[in-house]
Scaffold this active site. Structure first.
Site, PDB file in Angstrom:
ATOM      1  CG  HIS A 191      -1.775  -1.209   1.276  1.00 16.35           C
ATOM      2  ND1 HIS A 191      -2.500  -1.575   2.377  1.00 16.35           N
ATOM      3  CD2 HIS A 191      -1.995  -2.161   0.348  1.00 16.35           C
ATOM      4  CE1 HIS A 191      -3.116  -2.699   2.119  1.00 16.35           C
ATOM      5  NE2 HIS A 191      -2.828  -3.081   0.903  1.00 16.35           N
ATOM      6  NE  ARG A 242      -5.535   0.742 -11.056  1.00 17.96           N
ATOM      7  CZ  ARG A 242      -4.641   1.161 -11.961  1.00 17.96           C
ATOM      8  NH1 ARG A 242      -4.149   2.378 -11.890  1.00 17.96           N
ATOM      9  NH2 ARG A 242      -4.242   0.352 -12.919  1.00 17.96           N
ATOM     10  NE  ARG A 278     -10.821  -0.558 -11.123  1.00 22.28           N
ATOM     11  CZ  ARG A 278      -9.578  -0.979 -11.334  1.00 22.28           C
ATOM     12  NH1 ARG A 278      -9.238  -1.470 -12.518  1.00 22.28           N
ATOM     13  NH2 ARG A 278      -8.674  -0.897 -10.401  1.00 22.28           N
ATOM     14  CD  GLU A 295     -10.085  -5.648 -15.688  1.00 13.69           C
ATOM     15  OE1 GLU A 295      -8.899  -5.307 -15.606  1.00 13.69           O
ATOM     16  OE2 GLU A 295     -10.935  -5.327 -14.828  1.00 13.69           O
ATOM     17  CG  ASN A 322      -2.255  -3.237 -16.201  1.00 13.56           C
ATOM     18  OD1 ASN A 322      -1.599  -2.887 -17.169  1.00 13.56           O
ATOM     19  ND2 ASN A 322      -2.590  -2.402 -15.227  1.00 13.56           N
ATOM     20  CG  ASP A 323      -6.307  -7.687 -14.364  1.00 11.35           C
ATOM     21  OD1 ASP A 323      -5.473  -8.440 -13.822  1.00 11.35           O
ATOM     22  OD2 ASP A 323      -6.909  -6.785 -13.743  1.00 11.35           O
ATOM     23  NE  ARG A 380      -1.725  -6.534 -12.592  1.00  8.31           N
ATOM     24  CZ  ARG A 380      -2.763  -5.706 -12.625  1.00  8.31           C
ATOM     25  NH1 ARG A 380      -3.933  -6.120 -13.093  1.00  8.31           N
ATOM     26  NH2 ARG A 380      -2.664  -4.480 -12.205  1.00  8.31           N
ATOM     27  CB  CYS A 383      -7.525   2.554 -18.297  1.00  3.59           C
ATOM     28  SG  CYS A 383      -8.429   1.111 -17.756  1.00  3.59           S
TER      29      CYS A 383
HETATM   30  C1  PEP Z   1      -5.875  -3.333 -15.855  1.00  2.00           C
HETATM   31  O1  PEP Z   1      -6.076  -4.472 -15.458  1.00  2.00           O
HETATM   32  O2  PEP Z   1      -5.261  -3.062 -16.902  1.00  2.00           O
HETATM   33  C2  PEP Z   1      -6.352  -2.189 -15.060  1.00  2.00           C
HETATM   34  C3  PEP Z   1      -6.327  -0.973 -15.544  1.00  2.00           C
HETATM   35  O3  PEP Z   1      -6.804  -2.415 -13.802  1.00  2.00           O
HETATM   36  P1  PEP Z   1      -5.849  -2.765 -12.572  1.00  2.00           P
HETATM   37  O4  PEP Z   1      -4.434  -2.534 -12.981  1.00  2.00           O
HETATM   38  O5  PEP Z   1      -6.300  -1.882 -11.473  1.00  2.00           O
HETATM   39  O6  PEP Z   1      -6.176  -4.205 -12.350  1.00  2.00           O
HETATM   40 MG    MG Z   2      -7.549  -4.862 -13.925  1.00  3.68          MG
END
Ligand code: PEP
Ligand code: MG
Length: 754
Positions: free
Chosen positions: A366, A473, A509, A608, A631-632, A642, A679
């Site tokens: 965090h 977020r 979100r 995602e 990312n996901d 990841r 994003c």
């Molecule tokens: C993603 O998964 O790309 C995303 C933007 O959400 P987070 O990184 O918060 O999982």
């Molecule tokens: Mg995500």
């Protein structure tokens, strides 16, 4: 068996007298070894000091050949002295030459001596040297004698740490003052130059030798009582605990504080002639040395607890503040801590913060989230840094590589200063781009948006000139809170965010918790595969009460405004429909009870989870907008965690499978006339952003620091031509796992700013 002459108390008193004499450092050391030898009834007493090159040098001796002083050296691990330095443990032998590690140094003349007792000279868990006594006869050293020699070694540790010995050898020769480089895990990018500020300052124990033993015993007992009462109070008022101080941790701390063995050892140390605080330090040194060698993570944790308790006790005894004084914070501070909660970091003046170094705390901790939001370089998982750094030491950290340089040499300093200057110059260039419209060379406008998650992110909206918050977020606020935020708290938070954004839209979100995003106050659920587990919208749909509360807070906060909300981890259209249904019912509720409703409400789905790609036209028709969480998406497409560094670099995002998937999404959006944004982190990297624009993306949301670099790429890009080039790479269908190298060559040949 002979016992020590006069005992440790007398010796400590004599040593203190010697410390007060105004003689040279060498003379002082020479007198000290004579005293120790006499007191321990030993023929030999020698002091070895650890140098910066990790060799132990004989600094003073009574009994061995004097010519060997400053001549005899050995590396750590060599001989008995080296073994003690390496293991940080005492060693008592009645026949030294029988020990397998024994190594003979002819110049010292030590062959005449049979028995050997050596103890490490420790300070804060770091070994500074070795103190040895030797006897001609074969004898067994008693526990008391070993203890007494360890106590004596503390005084020597202070002498070494005082810097006085530097006068003997060339300055900077001792290990304690040498430049030291450590490598941790990169957490937040950037170079930080400044001076160390220990978050939990080490208590400097000035007086080691007790004037009045019974008085010291009383002080010790009172301090233990007061500390225990303070811990009990904390446990009893769990709801007032700061984030990170969980009940479980405090319970452990309480258990350790009540440990009888520990309290007994403290008392014994006072009885041997130490002040109460010196006794705590003495016992703490042992625990720290053990901690360094301990490989079992559970036991290491317990020793950490012990260390924590000792720290609390030292602060209690000296009345010194437990955390660094924020007011005396240096201009360029690099905070060094073993571990730290996010709220604690926010207490420091961000203008003076140049970096954060933690012994624990990886990229997903965090405090890392806060450091990232503040734009402060951070390195985590730097083992043992606390033991080798002092407040005020010059420090350089490189958040991109995980390097931490303590007391860096001049050439390292100037190399990094240059790096920092270059970076600052680039930042200035980006700042100048702020009001330049984001349009490609061939006239295509691109929407650049910003990702955020805390109110401290909001000023970046103005600084970067981002068009909107493309991803807010919301879970970060939940992660920092000491308990689940109530509806009115959520309402005020979202309202503050919207107010701070002014005219620019914010896309909230809904809660994306689970997997690595844990709420400390929620019952932890053990899952075999948390990334594939109960998380994000799955929790929202299974526990609609939480989702409803959040949506209601957002809708109220968005009264009279255009409100945008999206749902994370949507795996199929049915999940989106269900989430949308809940949101619309909440909107009904707001209207029915005459709360000011939003002027407009747009509901979106994050793309995602790969399954959604096979319902992509359907979702594009139903949702008001789509936002790709790359990312996901990449993590699930490639079945690669990841956050697992071992596999994270195995597959490239700039690979045909990922690019084709991304193209599929943006195409569906165009067919349905539904806006699509991306994003994930890739949107913030210029080369990746180039690929996305070439695929047809016209809107990207990224971390604030990425906006400048991506914008300068866009300003130098001819999008039509890039589109043709990327299409040709994908059409080649040559089995190449990445288009990165060819795309980079293309960008370089077209002078596109990367
Ligand atoms: C993603 O998964 O790309 C995303 C933007 O959400 P987070 O990184 O918060 O999982
Ligand atoms: Mg995500």
């Amino acid at each position: 068996m002979r016992s020590a002459l006069g005992g440790p108390r007398l010796l400590l008193r004599r040593l203190r007298e010697i410390s007060a004499e105004s003689v040279s450092a060498q003379a002082r050391l020479d007198k000290i070894v004579v005293q120790i030898a006499a007191n321990m009834v030993a023929e030999v007493c020698s002091v070895y000091v650890l140098r910066g090159d990790q060799r132990l040098e004989l600094y003073a001796t009574e009994g061995l050949n004097r010519e060997a002083v400053h001549q005899t050296t050995m590396h750590t691990g060599e001989g008995l002295v080296g073994l003690i330095a390496k293991s940080a443990e005492p060693l008592a032998l009645s026949e030294a030459q029988d020990h397998p590690a024994f190594s003979y140094k002819p110049e010292t003349g030590e062959e005449a001596y049979h028995s050997f007792l050596g103890v490490p000279i420790l300070r804060g868990g770091a070994t500074l040297g070795v103190l040895v006594v030797q006897n001609r006869v074969r004898r067994v050293y008693s526990e008391e004698e070993i203890e007494a020699l360890q106590t004596t070694a503390m005084l020597l540790a202070e002498l070494i740490a005082s810097g006085e010995l530097q006068a003997i050898e060339d300055p900077g020769a001792l290990a304690l003052y040498r430049p030291t480089s450590l490598r941790g895990a990169p957490v937040v990018e950037g170079v930080g130059l400044g001076y160390a500020l220990l978050h939990e300052p080490r208590v400097i124990v000035k007086q080691l030798v007790a004037e009045d033993i019974s008085g010291e015993l009383k002080r010790l007992e009172q301090a233990i009582d007061a500390m225990q009462a303070a811990i009990d109070e904390l446990v009893a008022h769990g709801d007032r605990m700061g984030a990170g101080e969980h009940r479980e941790v405090l319970e452990t701390v309480r258990m350790v504080a009540n440990d009888r063995g520990w309290v007994r050892r403290l008392r014994e140390a006072v009885l041997s002639g130490l002040t109460a605080e010196a006794a705590v330090e003495r016992v703490q040194n042992d625990a720290r040395a053990r901690m360094q060698r301990q490989t079992d993570p559970y036991l290491r944790d317990r020793l950490h607890d012990l260390d924590d308790i000792a720290n609390r006790l030292l602060h209690q005894l000296t009345g010194q503040s437990y955390v660094a004084d924020r007011n005396s914070m240096p201009e360029n501070a690099i905070i060094v801590a073993r571990t730290m909660g996010p709220a604690a970091l926010l207490d420091y003046d961000p203008k003076r913060l140049r970096g954060v170094v933690l012994e624990e705390g990886g990229a997903t901790s965090h405090v890392a989230i806060v450091a990232r939001a503040l734009g402060i370089p951070m390195v985590g998982l730097v083992q043992g840094v606390i033991d080798v750094v002092e407040t005020g030491d010059p420090v350089i950290i490189d958040g991109a590589t995980g390097d931490v340089h303590l007391r860096p040499a001049n050439d390292v300093q100037s190399a990094y200063a240059e790096k920092a200057r270059l970076r600052a110059r680039r930042q200035e260039q980006y700042a100048r781009l702020r009001d330049v419209p984001t349009v490609t060379r061939d006239g295509v406008p691109i929407g650049l948006h910003m990702n955020a998650g805390l109110t401290i992110d909001m000023p970046h909206l103005d600084e970067t000139g981002a068009a909107s918050i493309g991803l807010f977020r919301t879970e970060l606020q939940f992660m920092l809170a000491p308990r689940f935020p109530r509806m009115d708290e959520q309402y005020h938070f979202y309202k503050n965010v919207l107010d701070a954004a002014g005219d620019r839209p914010v896309t909230f979100r809904t809660l994306d918790i689970g997997s690595d995003k844990i709420l400390p106050y929620m019952a932890k659920i053990e899952e075999e595969n948390p990334a594939l587990g109960w998380r994000a919208i799955r929790i929202g749909l299974d526990r609609p009460g939480l989702l409803r509360m959040q949506l209601r807070a957002m809708l109220k906060a968005g009264g009279h405004r255009d409100l945008r909300i999206m749902f994370p981890m949507i795996a199929n259209v049915a999940e989106y429909d269900a989430a949308r249904g809940i949101a619309l019912r909440e909107l009904e509720h707001i209207r029915r009870f005459d709360y000011p409703a939003p002027r407009s409400l747009k509901l979106g789905a994050m793309v995602e989870v790969p399954s959604l790609l096979w319902e992509i036209d359907l979702i594009a028709q139903r949702a008001d907008f789509l936002s790709v969480g790359s990312n996901d998406l990449v993590q699930y497409m490639y079945a690669v965690d990841r956050d697992n560094t071992r596999v994270a670099k195995r597959y490239d995002t700039l690979s045909p499978p990922v690019l084709r998937a991304l193209e599929r999404i943006v195409d569906a959006g165009r067919r349905a006339n539904t806006p699509v944004t991306l994003c994930g982190e890739m949107g913030g990297r210029p080369l990746e952003a180039l690929a996305l624009l070439a695929l047809g993306y016209r809107s990207l949301s990224m971390s604030p620091s990425a906006i400048g670099p991506v914008k300068s790429m866009i300003l130098s890009l001819d999008i039509d031509e890039a589109q043709v080039f990327l299409a040709s790479l994908l059409a080649a269908d040559d089995g190449n796992p990445s288009v990165r190298a060819r795309l980079r060559d293309y960008a370089v040949s077209r002078a596109i700013a990367l």
